[in-house]
Design a protein around this motif. Sequence first.
Motif, PDB file in Angstrom:
ATOM      1  N   GLU A   3      -6.109  12.391  77.460  1.00 50.95           N
ATOM      2  CA  GLU A   3      -7.037  11.345  77.060  1.00 50.95           C
ATOM      3  C   GLU A   3      -6.579  10.109  77.827  1.00 50.95           C
ATOM      4  O   GLU A   3      -5.583  10.156  78.550  1.00 50.95           O
ATOM      5  N   LEU A   4      -7.276   9.008  77.632  1.00 50.75           N
ATOM      6  CA  LEU A   4      -6.958   7.827  78.428  1.00 50.75           C
ATOM      7  C   LEU A   4      -5.490   7.419  78.368  1.00 50.75           C
ATOM      8  O   LEU A   4      -4.898   7.090  79.398  1.00 50.75           O
ATOM      9  N   PRO A   5      -4.854   7.413  77.201  1.00 50.85           N
ATOM     10  CA  PRO A   5      -3.442   7.002  77.163  1.00 50.85           C
ATOM     11  C   PRO A   5      -2.543   7.874  78.027  1.00 50.85           C
ATOM     12  O   PRO A   5      -1.592   7.378  78.632  1.00 50.85           O
ATOM     13  N   GLU A   6      -2.835   9.171  78.098  1.00 50.51           N
ATOM     14  CA  GLU A   6      -2.019  10.039  78.944  1.00 50.51           C
ATOM     15  C   GLU A   6      -2.268   9.787  80.419  1.00 50.51           C
ATOM     16  O   GLU A   6      -1.348   9.861  81.231  1.00 50.51           O
ATOM     17  N   VAL A   7      -3.526   9.515  80.747  1.00 55.62           N
ATOM     18  CA  VAL A   7      -3.831   9.220  82.144  1.00 55.62           C
ATOM     19  C   VAL A   7      -3.139   7.922  82.551  1.00 55.62           C
ATOM     20  O   VAL A   7      -2.538   7.822  83.614  1.00 55.62           O
ATOM     21  N   GLU A   8      -3.209   6.943  81.656  1.00 54.50           N
ATOM     22  CA  GLU A   8      -2.571   5.658  81.941  1.00 54.50           C
ATOM     23  C   GLU A   8      -1.051   5.809  82.081  1.00 54.50           C
ATOM     24  O   GLU A   8      -0.441   5.269  82.999  1.00 54.50           O
ATOM     25  N   THR A   9      -0.432   6.557  81.177  1.00 58.33           N
ATOM     26  CA  THR A   9       1.021   6.713  81.272  1.00 58.33           C
ATOM     27  C   THR A   9       1.405   7.552  82.485  1.00 58.33           C
ATOM     28  O   THR A   9       2.467   7.342  83.083  1.00 58.33           O
ATOM     29  N   THR A  10       0.530   8.484  82.875  1.00 57.40           N
ATOM     30  CA  THR A  10       0.781   9.222  84.114  1.00 57.40           C
ATOM     31  C   THR A  10       0.781   8.260  85.292  1.00 57.40           C
ATOM     32  O   THR A  10       1.690   8.289  86.136  1.00 57.40           O
ATOM     33  N   CYS A  11      -0.210   7.380  85.336  1.00 60.58           N
ATOM     34  CA  CYS A  11      -0.265   6.377  86.416  1.00 60.58           C
ATOM     35  C   CYS A  11       0.993   5.535  86.433  1.00 60.58           C
ATOM     36  O   CYS A  11       1.624   5.343  87.480  1.00 60.58           O
TER      37      CYS A  11
END
Length: 270
Positions: A3-11
Motif C-alpha cells: 500500500e502507499l506506506p510500503e511504497v513510500e518506505t521502499t523509496c
Amino acid sequence: MPELPEVETTCQGIAPHVTGQTIQTVIVREARMRWPVSPEIEDLSKETILSVSRRAKYILLTFESGTLLIHLGMSGSLRVIDPAADLRKHDHVLITLSNGLELRYHDPRRFGCLLWTSESPHLHPLIQHLGPEPLSEDFTAETLKTAAQKKKTTIKQLIMDGKVVVGVGNIYACEALFQAGIHPKRKAAAISLTRLDTLTNEIKAVLARSIKQGGTTLRDFLREDGTAGYFKQQLAVYDREGEACLSCDTPIKRVVLGQRSTFFCPKCQK
DNA sequence: AAAACTACCTGAGTGC
DNA sequence: TGCACTCAGGTAGTTT
C-alpha cells in the motif's frame, strides 16, 4: 504488502543506496509483468540514477535520458542486496550498481510493472489522470465533496478511486473509515462536509502513522522480510472479522464492496 | 457517464 | 498427501 506506506518506505529505503549510483548491468529474467518490462531498461548501463521519488504507488527512478516507473502491484518488492545473495523464485529484474550493491525486483503474482518513459513521468498515460496525493494540501474535504457530487457510489469506493485520491488501498480505506466513524456503505454524496473533513484528516493520519512505522523497519530493509506482521498489530478493523471492536467490543463485521473485503464496526460506524 | 464486472498471476490456507 | 476450491495488499480495460 504494497500500500502507499510500503511504497513510500521502499523509496526512502532504497534512495540512499541508489541515488547517484551508475548502473552496471541490468538482467531481466522474466519480462512478463502486467505489461512487458520495457526493453529500454536493458540499455541503462552507464546511466546514473539522479533521484528516487514516488507518485501514487509508482516508484520513479529518474535518469538523464528518462524515467523508470516501477509499480509493485499486489505482491511486488524491491530490495537493495549483495549481488552474491541467492536468487529466489520470482526475482525478475536485477540491476547492479557502481557501489557494488544490487537492486532486485521480486513479484510472485507479476501484477507489477517496470516501464520506461523518455518524457516527463507526469505525462505518462498511467499517471497523468491520477488524483491528488493524500498527504498533500491538495487533498481536502472539498476534494471528496466535489468528487461525490451526482455519484451513487459508496464512500469506501470513492476514497479507493485513484482519480479522486491516490494511494488509499483496501486496508487503509477500512482503517480510515473506522477512525472517522463512517460506515463504508454510506452513500458518498450524502455525507456532510464536516464528516468528510474528519475522513480526510483520518486518511492522512493513518497513512502518516504507517509511514512512520515503516520508518522503524526501514533500517533493516535489507533483510529478507521483517515488516510483514508489523502493521497488522496496529489495525483496528482490517482482517478482524468476528473479533471485538477495540473501542466498543462489538464483533467486527465483513461485507464485500466492489469485490473487495470490507471490515467495519457496526456500532462505531454510522 | 458512471457503475459493474473481468482479467492479469501465484501462493497460502481450508475442507474433503 | 493430494486435490479442489477460495481468497489476497492493485488497477486497467471492457461491458452494462
